[in-house]
Design an enzyme around this catalytic site. Sequence first.
Site, mmCIF file in Angstrom:
data_model
loop_
_atom_site.group_PDB
_atom_site.id
_atom_site.type_symbol
_atom_site.label_atom_id
_atom_site.label_comp_id
_atom_site.label_asym_id
_atom_site.label_seq_id
_atom_site.Cartn_x
_atom_site.Cartn_y
_atom_site.Cartn_z
ATOM 1 N N ASN A 264 -67.495 -18.046 42.845
ATOM 2 C CA ASN A 264 -66.376 -18.436 41.867
ATOM 3 C C ASN A 264 -65.039 -17.984 42.366
ATOM 4 O O ASN A 264 -64.983 -16.817 42.839
ATOM 5 C CB ASN A 264 -66.953 -17.827 40.274
ATOM 6 C CG ASN A 264 -65.815 -17.940 39.000
ATOM 7 O OD1 ASN A 264 -65.225 -19.118 39.130
ATOM 8 N ND2 ASN A 264 -65.101 -16.877 38.646
ATOM 9 N N GLU B 174 -50.724 -18.030 47.184
ATOM 10 C CA GLU B 174 -50.788 -16.977 48.098
ATOM 11 C C GLU B 174 -52.174 -16.584 48.289
ATOM 12 O O GLU B 174 -52.484 -15.919 49.467
ATOM 13 C CB GLU B 174 -49.823 -15.918 47.772
ATOM 14 C CG GLU B 174 -48.435 -16.158 47.841
ATOM 15 C CD GLU B 174 -47.425 -15.276 47.505
ATOM 16 O OE1 GLU B 174 -47.943 -14.115 47.598
ATOM 17 O OE2 GLU B 174 -46.144 -15.444 47.425
ATOM 18 N N ALA B 175 -52.984 -16.700 47.265
ATOM 19 C CA ALA B 175 -54.369 -15.794 47.292
ATOM 20 C C ALA B 175 -55.612 -16.944 47.008
ATOM 21 O O ALA B 175 -56.265 -17.304 47.791
ATOM 22 C CB ALA B 175 -54.403 -14.964 46.387
ATOM 23 N N GLU C 250 -75.523 -13.408 36.206
ATOM 24 C CA GLU C 250 -75.777 -13.431 34.830
ATOM 25 C C GLU C 250 -74.682 -13.202 33.758
ATOM 26 O O GLU C 250 -74.440 -13.338 32.590
ATOM 27 C CB GLU C 250 -77.283 -13.365 34.460
ATOM 28 C CG GLU C 250 -78.092 -14.241 34.788
ATOM 29 C CD GLU C 250 -79.723 -14.107 34.303
ATOM 30 O OE1 GLU C 250 -79.696 -13.770 33.365
ATOM 31 O OE2 GLU C 250 -80.654 -14.289 35.065
ATOM 32 N N ARG D 136 -76.160 -27.837 22.869
ATOM 33 C CA ARG D 136 -76.160 -26.967 24.019
ATOM 34 C C ARG D 136 -76.991 -27.348 25.148
ATOM 35 O O ARG D 136 -77.040 -27.140 26.325
ATOM 36 C CB ARG D 136 -75.846 -25.813 23.803
ATOM 37 C CG ARG D 136 -75.040 -24.872 25.083
ATOM 38 C CD ARG D 136 -73.614 -25.386 25.270
ATOM 39 N NE ARG D 136 -73.334 -24.805 26.568
ATOM 40 C CZ ARG D 136 -71.903 -24.893 26.907
ATOM 41 N NH1 ARG D 136 -71.035 -25.465 26.084
ATOM 42 N NH2 ARG D 136 -71.443 -24.394 28.024
ATOM 43 N N HIS E 247 -61.565 -16.287 40.835
ATOM 44 C CA HIS E 247 -60.982 -15.702 39.750
ATOM 45 C C HIS E 247 -59.577 -15.160 40.083
ATOM 46 O O HIS E 247 -59.397 -14.475 40.977
ATOM 47 C CB HIS E 247 -61.930 -14.620 39.161
ATOM 48 C CG HIS E 247 -61.290 -14.157 37.751
ATOM 49 N ND1 HIS E 247 -61.549 -14.580 36.646
ATOM 50 C CD2 HIS E 247 -60.613 -12.953 37.471
ATOM 51 C CE1 HIS E 247 -60.911 -13.919 35.723
ATOM 52 N NE2 HIS E 247 -60.371 -12.873 36.220
ATOM 53 N N LEU F 34 -72.472 -21.133 32.775
ATOM 54 C CA LEU F 34 -73.660 -21.827 33.400
ATOM 55 C C LEU F 34 -74.868 -21.327 32.735
ATOM 56 O O LEU F 34 -75.045 -19.982 32.279
ATOM 57 C CB LEU F 34 -73.527 -21.244 34.817
ATOM 58 C CG LEU F 34 -72.425 -21.797 35.824
ATOM 59 C CD1 LEU F 34 -72.723 -21.479 37.151
ATOM 60 C CD2 LEU F 34 -72.063 -23.331 35.499
ATOM 61 N N THR G 72 -56.663 -28.044 41.660
ATOM 62 C CA THR G 72 -56.112 -27.693 42.918
ATOM 63 C C THR G 72 -56.626 -26.738 44.097
ATOM 64 O O THR G 72 -56.901 -27.116 44.981
ATOM 65 C CB THR G 72 -54.598 -26.754 42.416
ATOM 66 O OG1 THR G 72 -55.172 -25.589 41.897
ATOM 67 C CG2 THR G 72 -53.715 -27.667 41.726
ATOM 68 N N ASN G 73 -57.794 -26.129 43.605
ATOM 69 C CA ASN G 73 -58.726 -25.363 44.392
ATOM 70 C C ASN G 73 -59.577 -26.328 44.906
ATOM 71 O O ASN G 73 -59.778 -26.096 46.089
ATOM 72 C CB ASN G 73 -59.404 -24.229 43.688
ATOM 73 C CG ASN G 73 -58.603 -22.910 43.555
ATOM 74 O OD1 ASN G 73 -58.412 -22.412 44.619
ATOM 75 N ND2 ASN G 73 -58.485 -22.372 42.204
#
Length: 208
Positions: free
Chosen positions: A108, A179-180, A148, A66, A110, A94, A13-14
Amino acid sequence: MLRVLVCVSGGGTNLQAIIDGVEQGSIINTEIVRVVSNNKSAYALERAKQAGIPAVCIAPRDYEDREEFNAALLRAVDEAQPDLIVLAGFLVVLPKQLIRKYENRIINIHPSLIPSFCGTGYYGLKVHEAALARGVRITGATVHFVDEGTDTGPIIMQKAVTVQEGDTPEILQRRVMEEAEWVILPWCINLIANGQVTVSDGRVYLSE
């Protein structure tokens, strides 16, 4: 033209808010050059396809360890030659090599007002569950640069959202998004694209 790469794990959605911002002109001087997901079933990949944006899935299960996954992720990012990497609900830690290589070029979103309800273990609905359990009256969202640590990078912008009587984590999550998150993430990308964001001594400065 700011070359933006968006990393996302879920519904996107973002990502859609960014796509819409570029198409509608609220984000200017910006091109979304690639979408990267770690989840093959992420609807974000379909959103990218519908918008004609190149997309790739780098799934951890496709690699032996990994280290191999991190190397593949870094290659997928480097290939797109991004000016800015946007983590839009990307549930992957990351690799430090990537963070260092793209210092002050990764942001990012949040779903809380950092430093509340952030850090290790706080993601998705867990953030809103914690906010409701604590009984806060105000929550919101934060856009910050990635360093980091976990949710510890310089804050670019925050927007508050009122917690209402009867909210469930799902209802609150939706309100915070509407809203945000969908407001300040495109706004921050536009500011960065137009040279209005600088970082100095661990703090962000915005210019007109």
